[in-house]
Design a protein around this motif. Structure first.
Motif, PDB file in Angstrom:
ATOM      1  N   HIS A  77      -7.082   4.939   2.198  1.00  0.00           N
ATOM      2  CA  HIS A  77      -6.442   4.051   1.233  1.00  0.00           C
ATOM      3  C   HIS A  77      -7.430   2.962   0.826  1.00  0.00           C
ATOM      4  O   HIS A  77      -8.078   2.367   1.667  1.00  0.00           O
ATOM      5  CB  HIS A  77      -5.187   3.426   1.855  1.00  0.00           C
ATOM      6  N   THR A 128       1.597   7.133  -0.756  1.00  0.00           N
ATOM      7  CA  THR A 128       0.340   7.336  -1.479  1.00  0.00           C
ATOM      8  C   THR A 128      -0.528   8.390  -0.796  1.00  0.00           C
ATOM      9  O   THR A 128      -1.168   9.194  -1.473  1.00  0.00           O
ATOM     10  CB  THR A 128      -0.423   6.004  -1.620  1.00  0.00           C
ATOM     11  N   GLU A 134       1.713   3.390   2.182  1.00  0.00           N
ATOM     12  CA  GLU A 134       0.836   4.464   2.653  1.00  0.00           C
ATOM     13  C   GLU A 134       1.540   5.786   2.885  1.00  0.00           C
ATOM     14  O   GLU A 134       0.977   6.845   2.635  1.00  0.00           O
ATOM     15  CB  GLU A 134       0.145   4.031   3.950  1.00  0.00           C
ATOM     16  N   ASP A 145       0.836  -1.219   0.000  1.00  0.00           N
ATOM     17  CA  ASP A 145       0.000   0.000   0.000  1.00  0.00           C
ATOM     18  C   ASP A 145       0.866   1.263   0.000  1.00  0.00           C
ATOM     19  O   ASP A 145       0.405   2.329  -0.376  1.00  0.00           O
ATOM     20  CB  ASP A 145      -0.906   0.054   1.248  1.00  0.00           C
ATOM     21  N   VAL A 183      -6.278   6.260  -3.176  1.00  0.00           N
ATOM     22  CA  VAL A 183      -6.780   6.958  -1.991  1.00  0.00           C
ATOM     23  C   VAL A 183      -8.079   7.637  -2.406  1.00  0.00           C
ATOM     24  O   VAL A 183      -8.118   8.322  -3.438  1.00  0.00           O
ATOM     25  CB  VAL A 183      -5.767   8.003  -1.474  1.00  0.00           C
TER      26      VAL A 183
END
Ligand code: CU
Ligand code: ZN
Length: 515
Positions: A501, A96, A93, A91, A496
């Motif tokens: 997410h 992103t 995160e 992911d 997103v």
């Protein structure tokens, strides 16, 4: 809101299909060129932008209304160390959620291949899931990205330190033999054939610090043959900044590579202001016709291995590549064997253990295992602004999201520029800032079809609110996502949405000059 469509983009309305997979309606489009924003809807079909204009008469399977918001190309992090992290935490995160849709990995000389050597460093911080097998070279790494699909796109640099370790093993403090240079050059060719975007060095680190300019230029020449980029964490960012920039320019000239000065800065209080001269050198080289640019993260602190701080004598005479720093300027960020040390200033260990700063740091390195990283306050705010405002600077995070207190740049770089430096301080205009985050890096690293909002480009997009966007990652709580950035789209898919997410794995490997 008053609507005014530009004639040239309104044409899209007439030529486009009448149905899209997604329409982003009513935003203010910053197209990545640095030009003025304009009101437009953005239509997406599959992984591409298929219309930019007035789509009010058309329907889509999915739509979002983003009036009052900015729509920009997805951000391209040109200075990433997430080679393994994109596979261990797909992911991604920290990237992103701050609008990054592409990372360029392999910076500072540390690359993803050959696997065994690469895994000795990044693989220990970011353990791969069992279904991922060791890859064969850069071709194998990029194929693994395509197969496993992280949430964002990945382009790769070939890293010199990794190759030198592979070629020379434990015997590093000598020049390489012809065979060893050939071994390194062979891996650069393998990487560039596979689609790597260039070659990187890290010349304050083991073992790059032992290499000569001739060695680097010899190996970089292979990348130059492919018109690759030479990116360098230069040998000295302190007193020797100008000679180190000169070395990077010489490597560029000898190898035929374009040049990228990594995280351009003047480090250590004695050297603040030196950035003026290094900017002048970049300008002069550009006037001679060289393609020289730089990247930057927007903080007055850096982050690196504590072992490198010691090796560069930063706590004693400051004669190495970092300059002189005080114990209170150093925070323990990541300490795998002694996590209880994380978040504490070196000054507190100096006091507790009653040791000189360098001895306390050495003890932390000895006890802390192979991966002790520190945050170091080493830059001047005026220098940071000067570098940011300069047209040759693009943006990169240099993030290493490991341990409990890593540098906040891994979560906050892009929203910090958009909030603090664009909106609050006016250091750079919003169109220019976005250009430094998208179109400019896409052109430099030959990421074809990326970096711009226009018809036929890949649909890598960010939607943010220019009035509220801001980083929230701090030194105390670095793992905090930003606010004011609700939507991030990679290859046409929401990664997103509404600031959450989606776990979409929409990324792919990007190969130099290929769509
Ligand atoms: Cu780096
Ligand atoms: Zn670096």
């Amino acid at each position: 809101m008053h609507w005014e469509f530009r004639d040239d983009i309104t044409r899209a309305m007439n030529t486009s299909q009448d149905k899209y997979d997604l329409i982003i309606r009513g935003g203010e489009v910053y197209d990545g060129t640095g030009g003025d924003p304009f009101k437009a809807d953005v239509g997406i079909t599959g992984d591409r932008i298929t219309a930019v204009g007035d789509l009010s008469a058309v329907i889509a399977d999915d739509e979002i209304n983003v009036s009052g918001m900015a729509v920009s190309p997805g951000f391209i992090d040109v200075h990433s160390h997430d080679d393994f992290h994109v596979l261990s935490s797909p992911d991604v995160e920290h990237n992103t959620l701050q609008g990054i849709t592409t990372v360029v990995v392999g910076n500072c000389g540390f690359g993803a291949a050959p696997y065994d050597t690469a895994a000795g460093r990044l693989g220990e911080l970011f353990a791969l899931p069992p279904e991922i097998e060791p890859w064969d070279g850069y071709a194998g790494y990029l194929a693994t990205i395509d197969q496993f699909k992280p949430s964002l796109n990945v382009a790769a640099l070939v890293g010199h330190n990794t190759l030198r370790l592979d070629a020379m093993g434990d015997n590093q403090e000598v020049p390489p033999s012809i065979d060893q240079v050939t071994h390194m050059a062979g891996w650069v060719a393998e990487g560039m054939d596979a689609g790597a975007v260039g070659f990187s060095t890290g010349l304050i680190y083991e073992p790059g610090r032992y290499s000569t300019t001739d060695e680097i230029a010899a190996v970089a020449t292979v990348a130059g043959g492919y018109r690759g980029v030479y990116t360098s964490h230069i040998r000295n960012e302190a007193e020797g900044l100008l000679q180190a920039v000169e070395e990077a320019l010489i490597v560029g000239e000898m190898s035929g590579c374009s040049v990228q000065i990594s995280h351009h800065k003047a480090s250590g209080g004695d050297n603040w202001g030196g950035i003026e001269r290094s900017i002048e050198m970049i300008e002069a080289a550009r006037e001679r016709g060289m393609d020289v640019t730089a990247d930057q993260y927007p903080y007055t602190s850096g982050s690196t291995r504590l072992a490198a701080v010691l090796q560069n004598r930063a706590l004693t005479d400051g004669s190495g590549g970092i300059g002189r720093v005080q114990a209170e300027d150093v925070l323990v960020a990541t300490c795998t064997e002694r996590p209880e040390y994380e978040g504490h200033s070196l000054a507190s260990f100096v006091e507790e253990w009653d040791l000189p700063a360098e001895d306390a740091a050495q003890r932390i390195v000895d006890e802390g295992g192979d991966h002790v990283y520190a945050v170091i306050f080493m830059m001047d705010e005026g220098d940071v602004r000067r570098v940011m405002a300069h047209p040759t600077t693009m943006i990169g995070t240099d993030g290493i999201p490991a341990g409990s207190r890593p540098h906040p740049r891994a979560w906050g770089t892009y929203p910090r520029i958009l909030g603090k430096y664009v909106r609050e301080e006016g250091v750079v205009s919003l169109p220019d800032a976005i250009h430094k985050m998208s179109g400019m890096p896409a052109d430099k690293f030959q990421l074809t079809g990326r970096g711009y909002v226009r018809e036929d480009a890949f649909a890598d997009l960010v939607v943010f609110d220019p009035d509220t966007v801001i980083d929230r990652a701090t030194y105390e709580e670095p793992k905090t996502p930003p606010t004011g950035m609700p939507h991030v789209i990679v290859n046409g898919a929401f990664v997103v949405r509404d600031a959450l997410h989606t776990h979409a794995r929409a990324g792919r490997a990007l190969r130099r000059g290929q769509e």
